[in-house]
Scaffold this active site. Structure first.
Site, PDB file in Angstrom:
ATOM      1  N   TYR A   1     -16.404   6.064 -12.379  1.00  0.00           N
ATOM      2  CA  TYR A   1     -16.350   4.791 -11.363  1.00  0.00           C
ATOM      3  C   TYR A   1     -17.727   5.301 -11.165  1.00  0.00           C
ATOM      4  CZ  TYR A   1     -11.315   3.514 -11.499  1.00  0.00           C
ATOM      5  OH  TYR A   1     -10.171   3.059 -11.794  1.00  0.00           O
TER       6      TYR A   1
ATOM      7  N   ASP B   1      -8.306   4.646   0.147  1.00  0.00           N
ATOM      8  CA  ASP B   1      -8.995   4.466  -1.633  1.00  0.00           C
ATOM      9  C   ASP B   1      -9.337   5.717  -2.270  1.00  0.00           C
ATOM     10  OD1 ASP B   1      -8.194   2.198  -3.832  1.00  0.00           O
ATOM     11  OD2 ASP B   1      -9.895   3.091  -4.557  1.00  0.00           O
TER      12      ASP B   1
ATOM     13  N   ARG C   1      -3.545  -7.565   5.634  1.00  0.00           N
ATOM     14  CA  ARG C   1      -5.221  -7.319   4.747  1.00  0.00           C
ATOM     15  C   ARG C   1      -6.404  -8.372   5.629  1.00  0.00           C
ATOM     16  NH1 ARG C   1      -6.085  -8.186  -1.375  1.00  0.00           N
ATOM     17  NH2 ARG C   1      -5.053 -10.250  -0.758  1.00  0.00           N
TER      18      ARG C   1
ATOM     19  N   ARG D   1       1.279   3.145  -4.812  1.00  0.00           N
ATOM     20  CA  ARG D   1       1.534   1.959  -4.636  1.00  0.00           C
ATOM     21  C   ARG D   1       2.298   0.899  -3.209  1.00  0.00           C
ATOM     22  NH1 ARG D   1      -3.415  -0.325  -6.732  1.00  0.00           N
ATOM     23  NH2 ARG D   1      -5.047   1.902  -6.631  1.00  0.00           N
TER      24      ARG D   1
ATOM     25  N   ARG E   1      -0.195  -5.252  -2.354  1.00  0.00           N
ATOM     26  CA  ARG E   1       0.671  -7.322  -2.972  1.00  0.00           C
ATOM     27  C   ARG E   1       1.711  -7.196  -2.882  1.00  0.00           C
ATOM     28  NH1 ARG E   1      -4.408  -6.848  -6.496  1.00  0.00           N
ATOM     29  NH2 ARG E   1      -3.909  -4.617  -6.918  1.00  0.00           N
TER      30      ARG E   1
HETATM   31  O1  CP3 Z   1       0.093   2.717  -1.435  1.00  0.00           O
HETATM   32  C1  CP3 Z   1      -0.424   3.802  -1.692  1.00  0.00           C
HETATM   33  O2  CP3 Z   1      -0.519   3.878  -3.497  1.00  0.00           O
HETATM   34  C2  CP3 Z   1      -1.648   4.067  -1.282  1.00  0.00           C
HETATM   35  C3  CP3 Z   1      -2.809   3.508  -0.836  1.00  0.00           C
HETATM   36  C4  CP3 Z   1      -4.077   3.673  -2.632  1.00  0.00           C
HETATM   37  C5  CP3 Z   1      -4.795   2.645  -3.073  1.00  0.00           C
HETATM   38  N1  CP3 Z   1      -5.577   2.917  -4.100  1.00  0.00           N
HETATM   39  C6  CP3 Z   1      -4.455   1.360  -2.376  1.00  0.00           C
HETATM   40  C7  CP3 Z   1      -5.231   0.014  -2.904  1.00  0.00           C
HETATM   41  C8  CP3 Z   1      -4.021   4.904  -3.431  1.00  0.00           C
HETATM   42  C9  CP3 Z   1      -3.051   6.020  -3.292  1.00  0.00           C
HETATM   43  C10 CP3 Z   1      -4.519   4.378  -4.591  1.00  0.00           C
HETATM   44  C11 CP3 Z   1      -5.265   5.040  -5.702  1.00  0.00           C
HETATM   45  C12 CP3 Z   1      -6.227   4.892  -6.598  1.00  0.00           C
HETATM   46  N2  CP3 Z   1      -7.465   3.616  -6.420  1.00  0.00           N
HETATM   47  C13 CP3 Z   1      -6.660   4.619  -7.634  1.00  0.00           C
HETATM   48  C14 CP3 Z   1      -5.546   5.966  -8.184  1.00  0.00           C
HETATM   49  C15 CP3 Z   1      -4.038   5.353  -8.721  1.00  0.00           C
HETATM   50  C16 CP3 Z   1      -4.513   4.661  -9.936  1.00  0.00           C
HETATM   51  O3  CP3 Z   1      -3.701   3.375  -9.909  1.00  0.00           O
HETATM   52  O4  CP3 Z   1      -4.427   4.908 -11.424  1.00  0.00           O
HETATM   53  C17 CP3 Z   1      -7.557   3.864  -8.576  1.00  0.00           C
HETATM   54  C18 CP3 Z   1      -7.906   4.126  -9.837  1.00  0.00           C
HETATM   55  C19 CP3 Z   1      -7.382   3.551  -7.393  1.00  0.00           C
HETATM   56  C20 CP3 Z   1      -9.312   2.562  -7.819  1.00  0.00           C
HETATM   57  C21 CP3 Z   1      -9.081   0.948  -7.169  1.00  0.00           C
HETATM   58  N3  CP3 Z   1      -8.548   0.601  -6.628  1.00  0.00           N
HETATM   59  C22 CP3 Z   1      -8.737   0.094  -8.439  1.00  0.00           C
HETATM   60  C23 CP3 Z   1      -8.858   0.540  -9.593  1.00  0.00           C
HETATM   61  C24 CP3 Z   1      -7.966  -1.252  -8.338  1.00  0.00           C
HETATM   62  C25 CP3 Z   1      -8.770  -2.693  -7.651  1.00  0.00           C
HETATM   63  C26 CP3 Z   1      -7.269  -2.914  -8.939  1.00  0.00           C
HETATM   64  C27 CP3 Z   1      -6.199  -3.320  -8.037  1.00  0.00           C
HETATM   65  O5  CP3 Z   1      -4.897  -2.361  -8.539  1.00  0.00           O
HETATM   66  O6  CP3 Z   1      -6.486  -4.308  -7.855  1.00  0.00           O
HETATM   67  C28 CP3 Z   1      -8.528  -0.485  -6.533  1.00  0.00           C
HETATM   68  C29 CP3 Z   1      -8.239  -1.335  -5.101  1.00  0.00           C
HETATM   69  C30 CP3 Z   1      -6.497  -1.264  -4.416  1.00  0.00           C
HETATM   70  N4  CP3 Z   1      -6.531   0.126  -3.997  1.00  0.00           N
HETATM   71  C31 CP3 Z   1      -5.726  -2.029  -3.366  1.00  0.00           C
HETATM   72  C32 CP3 Z   1      -5.019  -1.226  -3.288  1.00  0.00           C
HETATM   73  C33 CP3 Z   1      -3.300  -1.629  -2.427  1.00  0.00           C
HETATM   74  C34 CP3 Z   1      -5.577  -3.307  -4.862  1.00  0.00           C
HETATM   75  C35 CP3 Z   1      -6.446  -3.820  -3.603  1.00  0.00           C
HETATM   76  C36 CP3 Z   1      -6.121  -5.052  -2.512  1.00  0.00           C
HETATM   77  O7  CP3 Z   1      -5.581  -5.159  -1.859  1.00  0.00           O
HETATM   78  O8  CP3 Z   1      -7.073  -6.484  -2.450  1.00  0.00           O
END
Ligand code: CP3
Length: 336
Positions: free
Chosen positions: A142, A65, A28, A15, A19
């Site tokens: 999911y 994602d 964003r 990540r 944010r």
């Molecule tokens: O920088 C990176 O790592 C690359 C981008 C990336 C994102 N999600 C962007 C993201 C990657 C590799 C993921 C993987 C992901 N997404 C996983 C596996 C890794 C882990 O965290 O266990 C999972 C389970 C998801 C599903 C997901 N996406 C969830 C549960 C959420 C909400 C929780 C949260 O952290 O907000 C997201 C949203 C998400 N994916 C964000 C980002 C940057 C935040 C959303 C935002 O900017 O509003």
């Protein structure tokens, strides 16, 4: 270069585009929302590059994602601010039949491949580009629950109550994941990573059937289509399941969460090859001497073999970018 011995471990962060960075929040906002950002190749490439410019990480991870694959298979997907993802669900044979064929996923996912192409052009040549997807079990949790769950109970209930539908869903996601990652590699991804964030809730034979076996199939197929492509697997919270995971799946590197000690993993996991991890993400919030001490301890524990420095899970929105800089500086000034 793969296999090259470096004085200090390469470093990137789960990540890393996110944010906690003001420049991410600004981009964003420019895109409108998170999903619009994922599907906008220019802006998705921009947020991928932001942490590379700021911290000089050794790898960039494609901004996208894991839940884009269910969306490409026909489910509705949206994000509720402050809560997380929501999806329409698949829990019946009819729901499974209603999914789009695997070949159709590229109609939705082609902007992601465009992001990869832009990144290959714009990244410094020494920065490795990592593509990724969710592992089938995690993605299926999911798709079955329609949201994140603490214990993955709805997915376990389908697995134990209607095995045929559950297995059919795992099968469909496995095939889609092969096509998706293969297209990312064709577009220029140099390494791919499989995120199995909920692998730890699979116990006994379920771990073999739904964490090991899908990963083994995906990796075997990717390596047959793209000989030599390195794969990182992340069976989060697998605990003892980390032992032998690389051998059982063909993964080149196993990413470790921070519930296992680096000393234990050096003995039991790293003896089979490269490991990645595993600093607790909380240090990016708290910083200070604890961060420095823990970082040095992890570098030292893994210094006897191949290691990529990373966090044990994603950095959180409340993290301080200065602490990330301190971690990078500490790793780069360590001597393995
Ligand atoms: O920088 C990176 O790592 C690359 C981008 C990336 C994102 N999600 C962007 C993201 C990657 C590799 C993921 C993987 C992901 N997404 C996983 C596996 C890794 C882990 O965290 O266990 C999972 C389970 C998801 C599903 C997901 N996406 C969830 C549960 C959420 C909400 C929780 C949260 O952290 O907000 C997201 C949203 C998400 N994916 C964000 C980002 C940057 C935040 C959303 C935002 O900017 O509003």
């Amino acid at each position: 270069m793969a296999g090259e011995r470096l004085p200090t471990p390469p470093i990137w962060m789960m990540r890393q585009a996110g944010r906690y960075l003001p420049e991410y929040r600004a981009t964003r906002a420019q895109a409108g929302d998170f999903l619009s950002l994922c599907y906008n190749p220019e802006l998705a490439a921009e947020v991928t590059l932001q942490p590379i410019r700021r911290f000089g990480f050794d790898a960039a991870i494609l901004f996208a994602d894991i839940l884009l694959v269910p969306q490409a298979l026909g489910l509705d997907l949206w994000f509720v601010t402050g809560e997380g993802p929501r999806l329409s669900t698949v829990t019946t044979p009819d729901g499974l039949s209603a999914l789009k064929p695997v070949g159709a996923i590229h109609d939705t996912l082609s902007p992601i491949y465009d992001t990869v192409r832009i990144l290959r052009r714009e990244l410094p040549p020494e920065t490795t580009l990592i593509g990724f997807a969710g592992a089938p079990w995690t993605v299926a949790t999911y798709m079955i629950a329609g949201q994140g769950t603490k214990d993955q109970a709805p997915a376990h209930a389908l697995k134990d109550g209607d095995r045929a539908t559950f297995a059919g869903l795992i099968e469909r996601v496995t095939e889609a994941t092969i096509e998706y990652l293969s297209a990312q590699i064709d577009a220029g991804a140099e390494v791919v990573k499989l995120f199995d964030s909920w692998a730890g809730s699979l116990k006994g034979p379920d771990f073999q059937d739904f964490a090991v076996e899908p990963a083994r199939r995906i990796i075997a197929e990717l390596k047959s289509r793209h000989p030599g492509i390195p794969v990182i697997a992340f069976p989060r919270e697998a605990g003892p399941g980390y032992v032998g995971f690389a051998r059982a799946t063909g993964a080149d590197c196993v990413a470790l969460d921070n519930s296992v000690s680096a000393e234990w993993a050096a003995q039991n996991v790293q003896r089979d090859g490269c490991v990645q991890g595993n600093l607790a993400p909380g240090h990016m919030v708290t910083g200070g001497q604890d961060l420095v001490d823990e970082t040095r301890r992890i570098v030292a524990a893994f210094s006897g073999g191949p290691h990529i420095f990373n966090l044990g899970h994603g950095i959180t929105p409340d993290a301080d970018p200065d602490n990330v800089a301190l971690m990078v500086e500490t790793v780069r000034s360590s001597r393995a």
